[in-house]
Design an enzyme around this catalytic site. Structure first.
Site, PDB file in Angstrom:
ATOM      1  N   LYS A  94     -30.730  49.943  50.001  1.00 18.12           N
ATOM      2  CA  LYS A  94     -29.538  50.803  49.973  1.00 18.12           C
ATOM      3  C   LYS A  94     -29.342  51.606  51.259  1.00 18.12           C
ATOM      4  O   LYS A  94     -28.226  51.949  51.625  1.00 18.12           O
ATOM      5  CB  LYS A  94     -29.622  51.766  48.787  1.00 18.12           C
ATOM      6  CG  LYS A  94     -29.517  51.098  47.419  1.00 18.12           C
ATOM      7  CD  LYS A  94     -28.115  50.607  47.142  1.00 18.12           C
ATOM      8  CE  LYS A  94     -27.965  50.103  45.707  1.00 18.12           C
ATOM      9  NZ  LYS A  94     -26.671  49.423  45.505  1.00 18.12           N
ATOM     10  N   GLU A 116     -21.802  57.684  44.219  1.00 19.08           N
ATOM     11  CA  GLU A 116     -22.246  57.452  42.854  1.00 19.08           C
ATOM     12  C   GLU A 116     -23.616  56.809  42.929  1.00 19.08           C
ATOM     13  O   GLU A 116     -23.975  56.234  43.966  1.00 19.08           O
ATOM     14  CB  GLU A 116     -21.269  56.515  42.130  1.00 19.08           C
ATOM     15  CG  GLU A 116     -21.499  55.009  42.355  1.00 19.08           C
ATOM     16  CD  GLU A 116     -21.305  54.548  43.789  1.00 19.08           C
ATOM     17  OE1 GLU A 116     -20.603  55.243  44.536  1.00 19.08           O
ATOM     18  OE2 GLU A 116     -21.864  53.491  44.167  1.00 19.08           O
ATOM     19  N   SER A 383     -35.570  43.854  46.701  1.00 15.41           N
ATOM     20  CA  SER A 383     -34.540  44.838  47.056  1.00 15.41           C
ATOM     21  C   SER A 383     -35.043  46.269  47.034  1.00 15.41           C
ATOM     22  O   SER A 383     -34.520  47.124  47.734  1.00 15.41           O
ATOM     23  CB  SER A 383     -33.342  44.683  46.128  1.00 15.41           C
ATOM     24  OG  SER A 383     -33.767  44.739  44.786  1.00 15.41           O
TER      25      SER A 383
END
Lengths: 401, 261
Positions: A94, A116, A383
């Site tokens: 991210k 968010e 991830s």
């Protein structure tokens, strides 16, 4: 940053028939402004230089492509390689996107950042880059996710962000997005909204993909170095789909590589209790884009179910919908149960505790490895790391601290 | 000429401002919605805007969000809404009815809108499509239903022109940066922007979002062709849904109507 590879989205923000810009009028100008800024900066040498410098010095890129020996032995075929996004600063892919978007926010002179978050990884990544620039930061998170990802909530607070618990609707990621959009409508003049996935209205799916495609670019080079070939398959989990899109994108034209997205099957796709719109959804409009969506006959968005907060979302990025329809990528689903099994297996076999989201990608190896002989190279996009999930898993396993 | 165009033309002729009243279909229940619409009309509302409930209404503040949730708990869909309006049409075939909602619910019921049983609905306002576009651009065609477009304080001049050209029925000027029911009206900015819109628009310009008091309504009616009241009504519906005595709403509408007359 991979740009100008294949030609989507078109000038109106569509990936084939998917995508677009379905937002209240108040946001239209902000989206145009963002698109203009991005198009203006994305190819400028000073912008790219700053982006890659931050990725290198602050995030720790490139992340390794690591040979998973014991996991490979476990399946007794092929070679399994792990793209170690879990080793990034803040613990997931991210951060790649937030590093890029905060630069755009800075160029646009915005002093307030909102985002968010589902699992909290995007919230942490946003709070991190906002802290680095000294910008006010507000994170919207579903009340249910605040509960199950309490560690990340505290991390965001330590980083100086205000975390807003969202009680409306199903109190998960989709409702956090609703609330962030409402904040943006209200504070649009001074606020930059860092969307965390390849979802939302144009130009977000394109911007988030481009920033995350650094992952796929590295994999192309690392594959050449490590096994002198392109991989036979890349496996990644798909919620909104940003880690998958980032690693898939540079491979879209490399046809010998199978691209496999793994959705959250929850209790099982056949039960309806899941978060797998590409497997069991129909095209619909949510959060500014047309894409596959879990919805009923009246166009109401269905509640989702997944053990993983980061995959617990009824929609998916529009480019994945295009890749599904074109057949360039395959989309499958694994159950909560299979993901939890993989979570434990990978921890014990590889010394890597994967995020519950990532565990979905690992779980699919049980099916996928049967397709390959020993010469094959399979890449799993790790991830994120699973530290944030230990409370959830311990509770499921009946362990009290 | 459809009922909406006719009503707005007549009001203009009489030099009167339009009062649009909003409620959510199926809140607190289907039967009550029919009687509430009648009450609003009897108390002075010229046009009724019916909210089509959606699970993810991103432009709504908390008051209207809750109303959407209550309606969804009653299984209200566009199909049910046609039942409601047809019941109302048995009593009243003059008052214009506007549906206001989100694209996904309309896409899921293309046929219903194309048929528009008894021509019961006059206009549709889709909150989440760009103002230059209308339902026909999404494959929903019905020539008797017109599309109302939104223009907001952040809409730039070039787009004001193209939206103004596209809009039929009326233009809905969103008076603030925010969600429905917010309270940060900037009357000076509103005045300037509505003047700009009126240079390009052939249809009336009505103002909505954040209008609560008689004073708000009067100020905004002075610079527009009418006002839209939503959250205040929806809040009163919530407050009085147990007793179902809604006299307060009737009195409120009458006061607003007087304030803008």
């Amino acid at each position: 940053m991979t740009t100008n590879k294949h030609n989507w989205p078109d000038k109106d923000g569509f990936f084939g028939e998917y995508g677009g810009k379905f937002v209240p009028e108040t946001l239209m100008h902000a989206l145009e402004e963002l698109e203009k800024t991005y198009n203006n900066f994305k190819d400028k040498p000073e912008f790219k230089e700053q982006f890659y410098k931050d990725l290198s010095e602050f995030v720790g890129r490139p992340s390794p492509l690591y040979f998973a020996e014991r996991l490979t032995n476990h399946y007794r075929t092929g070679s399994i390689w792990l793209k170690r996004e879990d080793l990034n600063h803040t613990g997931a892919h991210k951060i790649n996107n937030t590093i890029g978007q905060i630069l755009l926010a800075k160029y646009m002179g915005k002093e307030r950042i909102i985002a968010e978050t589902g699992a909290g990884q995007h919230g942490v990544a946003t709070a991190t880059v906002a802290a680095r620039l000294g910008l006010e930061c507000h994170i919207y998170m579903g009340a249910e996710d605040v509960q199950r990802q309490s560690l990340n909530v505290y991390r965001m607070k330590l980083l100086g962000a205000q975390v807003h618990s969202v009680e409306s609707g199903s109190a998960t990621l989709k409702d956090a997005l609703n609330e962030a959009l409402r904040d943006w409508v209200t504070n649009v003049d001074n606020t930059y909204y860092i969307i965390g996935s390849v979802t939302g209205p144009h130009p977000y799916p394109m911007i988030v993909r481009d920033f995350n495609s650094v992952v796929g670019e590295e994999v192309v080079a690392q594959s050449k170095d490590l096994f002198n070939d392109m991989p036979n398959a890349i496996v990644a989990c798909v919620g909104g789909g940003s880690n998958a899109m980032g690693i898939f994108y540079p491979f879209i034209d490399i046809k010998e590589t199978r691209l496999i997205g793994v959705e959250a099957g929850g209790e099982g796709v056949e039960t309806g209790e899941h978060a797998a719109p590409l497997n069991d959804g129909t095209p619909g409009v949510l959060h500014g884009a047309l894409s596959y969506l879990m919805q009923n006959d009246s166009g109401q968005v269905k509640a989702t179910k997944s053990v993983s907060a980061g995959l617990d979302y009824p929609g998916v990025g529009p480019e994945h919908s295009l890749l599904k329809d074109s057949g360039r990528a395959e989309y499958v689903a694994v159950t909560d149960k299979a993901a939890l099994k993989a979570f434990h297996e990978v921890s014990e076999l590889e010394g890597i505790i994967p995020a519950l989201e990532t565990a979905h990608a690992f779980a699919y190896l049980d099916v996928l490895m049967k397709d390959f002989d020993s010469s094959a190279n399979i890449i799993v996009n790790v991830s994120g790391r699973g530290d944030k999930d230990i409370n959830t898993v311990a509770e499921i396993d009946g362990i009290k601290f | 000429m459809n009922r909406l165009t006719k009503k707005l033309t007549n009001l203009k002729k009489e030099n009167k401002k339009a009062l649009v009243a909003y409620l959510v279909a199926g809140d607190p229940d289907i039967e009550t919605t029919v009687s509430l619409i009648k009450l609003l009309v009897d108390s002075g509302a010229d046009i009724i805007e019916i909210g089509v409930p959606f699970t993810d209404p991103i432009a709504e503040g908390p008051i209207i969000q809750k109303a959407h949730d209550r309606a969804l708990a009653n299984d209200v869909s566009l199909k049910t809404i046609y039942d409601i309006v047809n019941k109302f049409r048995d009593f009243d075939n003059e008052t214009p009815l506007v549906l206001m909602g989100y694209l996904n619910t309309f896409l899921s019921h293309k046929k219903l809108i194309e048929e528009n049983q008894n021509n019961a609905i006059d206009s549709i306002l889709v909150v989440d499509i760009p103002g230059e576009l209308n339902l026909a651009d999404y494959g929903i065609t019905n020539e008797t239903i017109n599309t109302i477009s939104l223009i907001s304080p952040t809409t730039k001049k070039d787009r004001i022109q193209s939206i103004a050209k596209n809009s039929s029925g009326f233009i809905y000027y969103v008076t603030l940066r925010g969600v429905t029911g917010a309270s940060n009206l900037d009357v000076k900015e509103i005045n300037t922007n509505i003047d700009e819109i009126k240079k390009h628009a052939s249809v009336p310009v009505l103002a909505g979002f954040g209008i609560k008091s008689e004073e708000d309504a009067k100020l905004l009616a002075d610079c527009s062709d009418g006002v839209i009241i939503g959250s205040s009504i929806v809040q009163m519906i919530e407050d009085d849904s147990q007793t179902k005595e809604f006299d307060r709403i009737g009195a409120y509408i009458t006061q607003i109507k007087q304030a803008i007359s």
